[in-house]
Design a protein around this motif. Structure first.
Motif, PDB file in Angstrom:
ATOM      1  N   VAL A  87       0.843  -1.207   0.000  1.00 33.98           N
ATOM      2  CA  VAL A  87       0.000   0.000   0.000  1.00 33.98           C
ATOM      3  C   VAL A  87       0.879   1.259   0.000  1.00 33.98           C
ATOM      4  O   VAL A  87       0.604   2.225  -0.713  1.00 33.98           O
ATOM      5  CB  VAL A  87      -0.954  -0.014   1.220  1.00 33.98           C
ATOM      6  CG1 VAL A  87      -1.646   1.344   1.370  1.00 33.98           C
ATOM      7  CG2 VAL A  87      -1.990  -1.111   1.072  1.00 33.98           C
ATOM      8  N   ASP A  88       1.949   1.226   0.811  1.00 34.29           N
ATOM      9  CA  ASP A  88       2.857   2.385   0.868  1.00 34.29           C
ATOM     10  C   ASP A  88       3.555   2.611  -0.473  1.00 34.29           C
ATOM     11  O   ASP A  88       3.759   3.754  -0.891  1.00 34.29           O
ATOM     12  CB  ASP A  88       3.907   2.182   1.969  1.00 34.29           C
ATOM     13  CG  ASP A  88       3.321   2.378   3.362  1.00 34.29           C
ATOM     14  OD1 ASP A  88       2.268   3.039   3.470  1.00 34.29           O
ATOM     15  OD2 ASP A  88       3.915   1.878   4.331  1.00 34.29           O
ATOM     16  N   LYS A 122       1.100   4.197  -2.712  1.00 35.22           N
ATOM     17  CA  LYS A 122       0.931   5.597  -2.293  1.00 35.22           C
ATOM     18  C   LYS A 122       2.068   6.471  -2.833  1.00 35.22           C
ATOM     19  O   LYS A 122       1.843   7.601  -3.279  1.00 35.22           O
ATOM     20  CB  LYS A 122       0.887   5.676  -0.766  1.00 35.22           C
ATOM     21  CG  LYS A 122       0.627   7.070  -0.238  1.00 35.22           C
ATOM     22  CD  LYS A 122       0.586   7.054   1.288  1.00 35.22           C
ATOM     23  CE  LYS A 122       0.358   8.454   1.853  1.00 35.22           C
ATOM     24  NZ  LYS A 122       0.329   8.446   3.326  1.00 35.22           N
ATOM     25  N   CYS A 163       0.511   3.147  -9.790  1.00 34.56           N
ATOM     26  CA  CYS A 163      -0.157   2.988  -8.493  1.00 34.56           C
ATOM     27  C   CYS A 163      -1.223   1.885  -8.581  1.00 34.56           C
ATOM     28  O   CYS A 163      -1.243   0.954  -7.760  1.00 34.56           O
ATOM     29  CB  CYS A 163      -0.790   4.316  -8.074  1.00 34.56           C
ATOM     30  SG  CYS A 163      -1.793   4.215  -6.578  1.00 34.56           S
ATOM     31  N   HIS A 206      -6.586  -0.569   4.312  1.00 34.89           N
ATOM     32  CA  HIS A 206      -5.575   0.360   3.773  1.00 34.89           C
ATOM     33  C   HIS A 206      -5.475   0.229   2.251  1.00 34.89           C
ATOM     34  O   HIS A 206      -5.327   1.219   1.538  1.00 34.89           O
ATOM     35  CB  HIS A 206      -4.206   0.081   4.405  1.00 34.89           C
ATOM     36  CG  HIS A 206      -4.196   0.225   5.892  1.00 34.89           C
ATOM     37  ND1 HIS A 206      -4.327   1.440   6.515  1.00 34.89           N
ATOM     38  CD2 HIS A 206      -4.088  -0.704   6.878  1.00 34.89           C
ATOM     39  CE1 HIS A 206      -4.303   1.272   7.835  1.00 34.89           C
ATOM     40  NE2 HIS A 206      -4.153  -0.027   8.083  1.00 34.89           N
ATOM     41  N   GLU A 217      -6.350   3.308  -0.359  1.00 30.94           N
ATOM     42  CA  GLU A 217      -5.358   3.811  -1.324  1.00 30.94           C
ATOM     43  C   GLU A 217      -5.893   3.723  -2.759  1.00 30.94           C
ATOM     44  O   GLU A 217      -5.706   4.635  -3.569  1.00 30.94           O
ATOM     45  CB  GLU A 217      -4.050   3.035  -1.193  1.00 30.94           C
ATOM     46  CG  GLU A 217      -2.912   3.555  -2.047  1.00 30.94           C
ATOM     47  CD  GLU A 217      -2.661   5.044  -1.851  1.00 30.94           C
ATOM     48  OE1 GLU A 217      -2.509   5.747  -2.875  1.00 30.94           O
ATOM     49  OE2 GLU A 217      -2.638   5.523  -0.695  1.00 30.94           O
ATOM     50  N   HIS A 254      -8.403   6.452  -3.255  1.00 30.95           N
ATOM     51  CA  HIS A 254      -7.719   7.745  -3.403  1.00 30.95           C
ATOM     52  C   HIS A 254      -7.213   7.925  -4.842  1.00 30.95           C
ATOM     53  O   HIS A 254      -7.353   9.005  -5.441  1.00 30.95           O
ATOM     54  CB  HIS A 254      -6.538   7.821  -2.428  1.00 30.95           C
ATOM     55  CG  HIS A 254      -6.139   9.208  -2.097  1.00 30.95           C
ATOM     56  ND1 HIS A 254      -5.529   9.569  -0.925  1.00 30.95           N
ATOM     57  CD2 HIS A 254      -6.286  10.367  -2.781  1.00 30.95           C
ATOM     58  CE1 HIS A 254      -5.297  10.860  -0.911  1.00 30.95           C
ATOM     59  NE2 HIS A 254      -5.750  11.368  -2.031  1.00 30.95           N
ATOM     60  N   CYS A 255      -6.653   6.861  -5.398  1.00 34.72           N
ATOM     61  CA  CYS A 255      -6.122   6.918  -6.765  1.00 34.72           C
ATOM     62  C   CYS A 255      -7.248   7.194  -7.775  1.00 34.72           C
ATOM     63  O   CYS A 255      -7.110   8.033  -8.663  1.00 34.72           O
ATOM     64  CB  CYS A 255      -5.416   5.606  -7.091  1.00 34.72           C
ATOM     65  SG  CYS A 255      -4.450   5.674  -8.608  1.00 34.72           S
TER      66      CYS A 255
END
Length: 799
Positions: free
Chosen positions: A154-155, A158, A169, A183, A187, A190-191
């Motif tokens: 996930v990081d 991000k 992503c 999470h 993410e 958000h994308c």
């Protein structure tokens, strides 16, 4: 009974822990920690807790680093103290590289859960300092060791999103699906929100809501808070954007608002509601600190929505009327006035900056302070106020709580403008360690290296830059200028031509290409590039370059170059004539020598009578007259006035000129044939004798060189008159003729079919120029019997 030392240590630790947990004042916590440190210096607990409080609670990074370093003297392997030291250093100006080194050591030393935490912290630090690639490498390293590490995945996704690489992503997330992981879902949502893919985002939010229904109240509340901005962004895109703005103002919401801003702006642009949106925001504006987000949104809409200058000024005026003490309103006003009224803009910037610096770090976002300082300094730089810009930047740099690579970069750019290249270069080297592939950093490094004379190193920097950013104009320009300065003109041309492929209207590239052609003395090509630039377009671009002046300068260069070319060719002709003159002089000199020798012998033998002396002297005198005529002819050609015009009989011109060639042609076994026009009226031209002689010499020289070595070689000169009275002469040969690819450039200077030892490539160019100046024409046709034929036609003689 006395307490044992171990019991005392435990009691003090518990006391310190209780004080921290209950939120006691800092003084009390410090006293207990100090007592612990004094009595038990080898126990890391007090140092850990004290450093943690300074770092986490009070953001006193310098103090936290000092405490952690003190503890590490007694406990050099304590992982928590090392981590606290690395984190504290990562927030301090000038300590980023030290923090980076410490994080690397920690990540390499530890394994398992501890390594995961350290690596995550290290990656966060890398993102914060702007080195996204390093953060991605850290996450990839974790995934290589443990492919099912959901947080690392996930990081990593991000980090791609932060870098605006949405394709990568989504690829990272979809390649390893974790649909039950909150999470992972957040993410991905958000994308999709950032991409404006509202339906996909809405579907994912519904999925998240189903999962969080079974979570603990605390986790549920925390997750809902994270997805609120996404829901509001969807509302703005699909529903009532006015309602969303009102919610933002009322709730003073500050987490994830960039997604909401983007959604509102996208909606306004998409539905052509820019004016309505700006009016609504202005009506929502008031003169208080909560207006910053509104003015920020107004600014972004004006930038993305192509608002006219007139509308911008109107909005700025209203912003200042409603919120005269709002620093962001003042900054927007300054930006709007940069071009039309620089001095007014500067006054607004200074006023805004004063308001920014009056606020404490606790009440104003550190990133805002940094960005405001850089914006102000950039504007001052555009006004060439470099020292003032440096003062602003140094003022912010003293705040150790601000990460400063961007400030250092702006400082370096101003130092370059001031001529402090070495100082700027040292700063840029440090920035480059943090931002190794930043295009601005690479560009400025190249500039510094070039200006301090390290051109080869500058070329390497620019080549690296264009390999990373192949369509980067400044990289190609820097490379081209450096190559030009090193004398690599052909390579420089390729660099500037690359810019024109990126942007065919680029004025600077065209000017630089023209400059190289001037240097290479290819002035026609230089004129071609400059003539293609519309002066009105140059003015529209705001450039002060005077195209007409540059063209006039090239015209002057052309005149000078032509004068040099003609002088060089004239010397070449003089060489030919000198050879012929030397041959001509031999004959009268031989006669004089033979006559005087015979007379001396007769005199010595007593045979010379008085009556015999006069004819001998007359013969010698006649030969000296001939010598004088030959020398005068040579001098007339060398010094002859090429501006004077007179009647020139082409028959006589040919007869006189070939005297210098007869011996050369005979020596090379070349037959020289002549056909003069002996019928009246004779072929007479109104011309300059010496100029026509130059043309004929050039054509004869070319013909001679073309047939040399050929069996049965000949050159034929024909003189005549055309029906309209125009005098004409031609020179033909039975050589190979002109190659097809050469014909279109035969009259271009320096183009020649001969080797450099035999020809300069100037003869035909000068000949045509002379004939054109006389109002005539020089043309080429293939000889009927094979070979080349050049025809010179002159205007008919008037009167």
């Amino acid at each position: 009974m006395k307490k044992q030392p171990k019991k005392q240590l435990t009691d003090l630790k518990n006391k310190l822990f209780e004080s921290i947990r209950s939120g006691n004042e800092q003084t009390k916590i410090d006293l207990i920690a100090k007592q612990l440190i004094e009595n038990y210096p080898h126990d890391p607990y007090a140092f850990q807790e004290l450093a943690f409080v300074a770092f986490k609670k009070h953001k006193k990074y310098a103090e936290a680093a000092q405490i952690a370093e003190q503890g590490l003297k007694y406990n050099p392997t304590n992982i928590r103290l090392k981590k606290l030291l690395a984190e504290s250093l990562s927030h301090l100006t000038g300590e980023e590289n030290r923090a980076d080194k410490l994080f690397k050591e920690l990540v390499s030393e530890y394994n398992g859960k501890e390594k995961r935490k350290l690596a995550s912290t290290y990656a966060d630090f890398s993102v914060r300092r702007g080195d996204i690639k390093q953060a991605q490498d850290i996450y990839k390293m974790l995934l290589k060791e443990k492919p099912n590490d959901a947080l690392a995945r996930v990081d990593l996704a991000k980090s791609y999103r932060i870098d605006h690489d949405y394709e990568e992503c989504l690829k990272c997330l979809t390649s390893y699906p974790l649909p039950e992981n909150i999470h992972w879902l957040i993410e991905k949502t958000h994308c999709h929100i950032d991409l404006g893919q509202i339906d996909e985002a809405e579907s994912l939010i519904n999925e998240i809501k189903k999962i969080i229904s079974s979570l603990s109240p605390f986790t549920k509340a925390k997750t809902i808070k994270k997805i609120i901005p996404f829901e509001k962004a969807i509302d703005a895109e699909k529903g009532d954007w006015k309602k969303t703005i009102s919610w933002l103002i009322k709730e003073k919401y500050n987490k994830g608002t960039s997604s909401i801003y983007n959604a509102i702006i996208n909606r306004l642009i998409k539905n052509d509601e820019i004016d309505e949106g700006l009016t609504f925001l202005l009506n929502s504006l008031s003169n208080n600190k909560d207006s910053i987000s509104i003015i920020y949104m107004i600014d972004r809409i004006m930038q993305k929505g192509n608002v006219t200058k007139e509308k911008t000024q109107e909005i700025v005026k209203k912003c200042l009327e409603i919120a005269p003490n709002n620093w962001m309103a003042l900054m927007i006003a300054a930006q709007a006035n940069q071009e039309s009224s620089p001095e007014q803009a500067l006054a607004l910037w200074n006023e805004a900056w004063q308001l920014v610096t009056e606020k404490s770090v606790d009440t104003l976002n550190k990133k805002i302070i940094k960005n405001a300082a850089i914006d102000n300094a950039t504007f001052l730089r555009k006004l060439e106020k470099y020292q003032e810009a440096l003062l602003i930047l140094d003022q912010v740099k003293t705040n150790q709580d601000i990460n400063t690579w961007a400030i250092d970069l702006e400082r370096a750019i101003n130092l370059v403008r001031l001529g402090s290249y070495s100082e700027a270069y040292d700063i840029l080297l440090n920035v480059n360690k943090i931002q190794p592939n930043n295009h601005v950093v690479l560009d400025q490094l190249g500039v510094c290296l070039r200006l301090i004379g390290r051109h080869e190193e500058a070329i390497k920097i620019y080549e690296h830059k264009v390999s990373l950013f192949e369509n980067d104009r400044s990289g190609w320009q820097g490379l081209g200028i450096t190559q030009y300065q090193l004398g690599q003109h052909d390579e420089a041309l390729k660099s500037f031509e690359r810019i024109l492929k990126i942007d065919p209207t680029d004025i600077d590239a065209k000017l630089l290409i023209a400059e190289i052609y001037v240097y290479k003395k290819e002035l026609d090509k230089a004129k071609e590039f400059l003539s293609g630039i519309d002066p009105a377009f140059v003015l529209q671009k705001g450039s002060k370059i005077d195209i007409e002046s540059k063209l006039a300068n090239i015209e002057r260069h052309q005149i000078e170059q032509l004068a040099e070319i003609e002088e060089a060719k004239k010397l070449s002709y003089l060489g030919v004539m000198a050879t012929a003159t030397a041959h001509e002089l031999n004959q009268p000199i031989g006669i004089i020598r033979a006559t005087t020798d015979a007379a001396l012998n007769d005199f010595n033998d007593g045979y010379l009578e008085t009556n015999d002396i006069k004819p001998i002297l007359q013969r010698i005198f006649n030969q000296t007259e001939r010598l004088a005529a030959i020398i005068e002819n040579f001098r007339r050609f060398a010094r002859g006035d090429r501006t004077h015009r007179e009647k020139v009989d082409l028959n006589k011109l040919v007869e006189k000129t070939i005297e210098g060639f007869e011996e050369q042609f005979k020596h090379r076994n070349i037959k020289l044939r002549i056909n003069l026009h002996d019928k009246k009226p004779l072929p007479v031209a109104w011309a300059n004798y010496f100029q026509l002689e130059e043309v004929l010499i050039n054509l004869l020289t070319n013909a001679r060189d073309a047939v040399e070595g050929k069996k049965d070689a000949y050159v034929f000169i024909n003189v005549g008159r055309m029906q309209n009275g125009s005098p004409v002469f031609s020179v033909s040969d039975n050589g190979p003729g002109l190659p097809e690819e050469y014909r279109k450039n035969m009259f271009v200077p320096f183009v020649s079919t001969k080797s450099t030892e035999k020809g300069t490539g100037l003869g035909l160019f000068i000949s045509r120029r002379i004939v054109n100046s006389l109002g005539g024409q020089l043309r080429y046709i293939d000889n009927v019997k094979g070979g080349a034929r050049f025809i010179v036609t002159l205007p008919p003689l008037k009167g």
